[in-house]
Design a protein around this motif. Structure first.
Motif, PDB file in Angstrom:
ATOM      1  N   GLU A 118      10.396  13.943  19.305  1.00  9.70           N
ATOM      2  CA  GLU A 118       9.869  13.997  17.945  1.00  9.70           C
ATOM      3  C   GLU A 118       8.782  12.930  17.766  1.00  9.70           C
ATOM      4  OE1 GLU A 118      13.024  13.563  15.197  1.00  9.70           O
ATOM      5  OE2 GLU A 118      14.046  15.417  15.766  1.00  9.70           O
ATOM      6  N   VAL A 119       7.866  13.206  16.857  1.00  5.83           N
ATOM      7  CA  VAL A 119       6.780  12.267  16.572  1.00  5.83           C
ATOM      8  C   VAL A 119       7.316  11.113  15.729  1.00  5.83           C
ATOM      9  CG1 VAL A 119       4.577  11.994  15.368  1.00  5.83           C
ATOM     10  CG2 VAL A 119       5.021  14.059  16.701  1.00  5.83           C
ATOM     11  N   LEU A 120       6.869   9.905  16.037  1.00  2.00           N
ATOM     12  CA  LEU A 120       7.241   8.753  15.221  1.00  2.00           C
ATOM     13  C   LEU A 120       6.770   8.943  13.783  1.00  2.00           C
ATOM     14  CD1 LEU A 120       6.425   5.604  17.395  1.00  2.00           C
ATOM     15  CD2 LEU A 120       8.668   6.302  16.604  1.00  2.00           C
ATOM     16  N   LYS A 121       7.590   8.524  12.840  1.00  2.00           N
ATOM     17  CA  LYS A 121       7.195   8.536  11.436  1.00  2.00           C
ATOM     18  C   LYS A 121       6.589   7.178  11.101  1.00  2.00           C
ATOM     19  CE  LYS A 121       7.917  11.519   9.060  1.00  2.00           C
ATOM     20  NZ  LYS A 121       7.067  12.725   8.792  1.00  2.00           N
ATOM     21  N   VAL A 122       5.355   7.204  10.621  1.00  3.82           N
ATOM     22  CA  VAL A 122       4.635   5.966  10.317  1.00  3.82           C
ATOM     23  C   VAL A 122       4.183   5.997   8.848  1.00  3.82           C
ATOM     24  CG1 VAL A 122       2.705   4.453  10.902  1.00  3.82           C
ATOM     25  CG2 VAL A 122       3.836   5.798  12.701  1.00  3.82           C
ATOM     26  N   ALA A 123       4.589   4.980   8.104  1.00  4.06           N
ATOM     27  CA  ALA A 123       4.188   4.845   6.708  1.00  4.06           C
ATOM     28  C   ALA A 123       3.110   3.779   6.595  1.00  4.06           C
ATOM     29  CB  ALA A 123       5.385   4.472   5.840  1.00  4.06           C
ATOM     30  N   ALA A 124       2.245   3.929   5.608  1.00 11.00           N
ATOM     31  CA  ALA A 124       1.163   2.967   5.383  1.00 11.00           C
ATOM     32  C   ALA A 124       1.317   2.327   4.006  1.00 11.00           C
ATOM     33  CB  ALA A 124      -0.193   3.659   5.479  1.00 11.00           C
ATOM     34  N   TYR A 125       0.907   1.081   3.921  1.00  6.14           N
ATOM     35  CA  TYR A 125       0.959   0.360   2.646  1.00  6.14           C
ATOM     36  C   TYR A 125      -0.229  -0.580   2.567  1.00  6.14           C
ATOM     37  CZ  TYR A 125       2.920  -2.578  -1.130  1.00  6.14           C
ATOM     38  OH  TYR A 125       3.135  -3.276  -2.298  1.00  6.14           O
ATOM     39  N   LYS A 126      -1.071  -0.341   1.585  1.00  5.81           N
ATOM     40  CA  LYS A 126      -2.200  -1.239   1.305  1.00  5.81           C
ATOM     41  C   LYS A 126      -2.006  -1.698  -0.132  1.00  5.81           C
ATOM     42  CE  LYS A 126      -7.266  -1.502   1.247  1.00  5.81           C
ATOM     43  NZ  LYS A 126      -7.420  -2.542   2.278  1.00  5.81           N
ATOM     44  N   PRO A 127      -1.291  -2.802  -0.327  1.00  2.64           N
ATOM     45  CA  PRO A 127      -0.865  -3.163  -1.684  1.00  2.64           C
ATOM     46  C   PRO A 127      -1.987  -3.354  -2.691  1.00  2.64           C
ATOM     47  CG  PRO A 127      -0.490  -4.967  -0.133  1.00  2.64           C
ATOM     48  CD  PRO A 127      -0.826  -3.760   0.678  1.00  2.64           C
ATOM     49  N   ILE A 128      -3.121  -3.892  -2.227  1.00  7.37           N
ATOM     50  CA  ILE A 128      -4.204  -4.242  -3.151  1.00  7.37           C
ATOM     51  C   ILE A 128      -5.534  -3.723  -2.636  1.00  7.37           C
ATOM     52  CG2 ILE A 128      -5.374  -6.139  -4.338  1.00  7.37           C
ATOM     53  CD1 ILE A 128      -2.941  -7.876  -3.619  1.00  7.37           C
ATOM     54  N   SER A 129      -6.321  -3.167  -3.547  1.00  8.29           N
ATOM     55  CA  SER A 129      -7.685  -2.776  -3.193  1.00  8.29           C
ATOM     56  C   SER A 129      -8.606  -3.006  -4.383  1.00  8.29           C
ATOM     57  CB  SER A 129      -7.737  -1.297  -2.776  1.00  8.29           C
ATOM     58  OG  SER A 129      -7.551  -0.452  -3.899  1.00  8.29           O
ATOM     59  N   ALA A 130      -9.874  -3.170  -4.086  1.00  5.73           N
ATOM     60  CA  ALA A 130     -10.908  -3.282  -5.116  1.00  5.73           C
ATOM     61  C   ALA A 130     -12.122  -2.517  -4.621  1.00  5.73           C
ATOM     62  CB  ALA A 130     -11.255  -4.739  -5.382  1.00  5.73           C
ATOM     63  N   GLY A 131     -12.742  -1.812  -5.525  1.00  9.83           N
ATOM     64  CA  GLY A 131     -13.846  -0.934  -5.166  1.00  9.83           C
ATOM     65  C   GLY A 131     -13.334   0.488  -5.063  1.00  9.83           C
ATOM     66  N   CYS A 132     -12.942   1.034  -6.210  1.00 10.86           N
ATOM     67  CA  CYS A 132     -12.313   2.356  -6.248  1.00 10.86           C
ATOM     68  C   CYS A 132     -13.131   3.316  -7.103  1.00 10.86           C
ATOM     69  CB  CYS A 132     -10.891   2.265  -6.811  1.00 10.86           C
ATOM     70  SG  CYS A 132      -9.810   1.150  -5.896  1.00 10.86           S
ATOM     71  N   GLU A 133     -12.912   4.590  -6.862  1.00 15.13           N
ATOM     72  CA  GLU A 133     -13.568   5.634  -7.643  1.00 15.13           C
ATOM     73  C   GLU A 133     -12.540   6.285  -8.553  1.00 15.13           C
ATOM     74  OE1 GLU A 133     -16.192   9.751  -6.966  1.00 15.13           O
ATOM     75  OE2 GLU A 133     -15.368   8.633  -5.252  1.00 15.13           O
ATOM     76  N   LEU A 134     -12.915   6.487  -9.812  1.00 12.93           N
ATOM     77  CA  LEU A 134     -12.012   7.130 -10.761  1.00 12.93           C
ATOM     78  C   LEU A 134     -12.095   8.642 -10.587  1.00 12.93           C
ATOM     79  CD1 LEU A 134     -10.037   6.514 -13.092  1.00 12.93           C
ATOM     80  CD2 LEU A 134     -11.964   6.832 -14.674  1.00 12.93           C
ATOM     81  N   ILE A 135     -11.020   9.243 -10.105  1.00 15.77           N
ATOM     82  CA  ILE A 135     -10.956  10.687  -9.868  1.00 15.77           C
ATOM     83  C   ILE A 135      -9.765  11.269 -10.605  1.00 15.77           C
ATOM     84  CG2 ILE A 135     -10.747  12.488  -8.117  1.00 15.77           C
ATOM     85  CD1 ILE A 135     -11.947  10.560  -6.103  1.00 15.77           C
ATOM     86  N   ASN A 136     -10.053  12.143 -11.541  1.00 19.37           N
ATOM     87  CA  ASN A 136      -8.993  12.778 -12.346  1.00 19.37           C
ATOM     88  C   ASN A 136      -8.052  11.747 -12.961  1.00 19.37           C
ATOM     89  OD1 ASN A 136      -9.944  15.384 -11.696  1.00 19.37           O
ATOM     90  ND2 ASN A 136      -8.745  15.406  -9.803  1.00 19.37           N
ATOM     91  N   GLY A 137      -8.657  10.680 -13.470  1.00 16.95           N
ATOM     92  CA  GLY A 137      -7.873   9.663 -14.158  1.00 16.95           C
ATOM     93  C   GLY A 137      -7.160   8.682 -13.250  1.00 16.95           C
ATOM     94  N   GLN A 138      -7.364   8.784 -11.921  1.00 21.51           N
ATOM     95  CA  GLN A 138      -6.697   7.891 -10.987  1.00 21.51           C
ATOM     96  C   GLN A 138      -7.726   7.140 -10.153  1.00 21.51           C
ATOM     97  OE1 GLN A 138      -4.148   9.816  -8.116  1.00 21.51           O
ATOM     98  NE2 GLN A 138      -3.329   7.902  -7.315  1.00 21.51           N
TER      99      GLN A 138
END
Length: 262
Positions: free
Chosen positions: A36-56
């Protein structure tokens, strides 16, 4: 479950690209029971420089991570704290009368851990000592003590890494000054009581560093942890004039990563 924190010698060192390559290498080249393929989760807690798309607010780095992680996470789960302006996150937060707290970052991280992934990859922002803002301030009446100005106590993203006790992988941006930056970063990680298990030499600029091989050799001699990859800059167009997709760049980089110690 293995948990790694990806940091770098400075900003624009290619943390997201390397993180995507690591995830791709783990999911494509490592197998668990019954193939089976390893399950890998990602977490990037903080970011700056985002685009507002559909209110998110959507951060491009977080979106790229979501393209390679395989735990069916939403963008908000990968990147819960996001700001529109491409500035230091704690300054962006202050402009909105908000605070970034270690408690919130850890709380969001517990949600990511609930996916029970085989590997969780946490990508930092900026360098090791990313400020999150002051946790206390001094009153005007107590602003002067023994002729010195009392300053507020600051919190840093590295405080979360210490609290979560994550193993660290250091991305070295191969450019002039990288020897000093890499050693100082490593020494600070060690002083914080954490284990830096590996480093990756990443050529994040299309302008190659002078004496690249000599500098990499110096880093191999100076840094006590192993180098698990040397990643070259990949142009958007190859020598035959064909466009090289981001996925293909990540795939090429993934094939160069030695996963044996992870």
């Amino acid at each position: 479950m293995k948990q790694f924190f990806i940091t770098a010698t400075d900003t624009d060192a290619g943390k997201t690209f390397v993180s995507c390559a690591l995830i791709h290498a783990l999911t494509q080249h490592n197998k668990v029971a019954n193939d089976e393929v390893l399950k890998v989760a990602a977490y990037k807690p903080i970011s700056a420089g985002c685009e507002l798309i559909n209110g998110q607010l959507i951060n491009e780095d977080a979106k790229l991570l979501s393209d390679f992680a395989n735990c069916d996470q939403t963008i908000a789960q990968i990147n819960p704290i996001a700001f529109k302006e491409p500035i230091a996150p704690h300054i962006a937060a202050k402009k909105q009368n908000k605070k970034i707290t270690i408690s919130d970052i850890n709380s969001y991280y517990q949600q990511v851990k609930s996916f029970n992934a085989d590997v969780t990859l946490v990508e930092g922002a900026g360098g090791w000592r990313l400020p999150l803002g002051p946790v206390s301030t001094c009153s005007d009446n107590n602003s002067i003590s023994n002729g010195k100005t009392n300053k507020p106590t600051y919190q840093f993203l590295s405080d979360f890494v210490k609290e979560a006790n994550l193993e660290v992988i250091l991305i070295v941006n191969m450019k002039l000054g990288c020897l000093n930056h890499a050693l100082l970063t490593y020494e600070t990680i060690k002083a914080d009581g954490l284990k830096c298990i590996a480093w990756i030499a990443n050529c994040a600029s299309n302008e190659p560093m002078n004496n690249l091989s000599e500098n990499i050799t110096e880093l191999e001699n100076i840094l006590p942890m192993p180098k698990i990859a040397q990643l070259d800059f990949i142009n958007d167009v190859d020598e035959e004039g064909k466009t090289v997709s981001y996925f293909e760049k990540v795939n090429r980089a993934a094939n160069k990563i030695n996963l044996s110690i992870l």
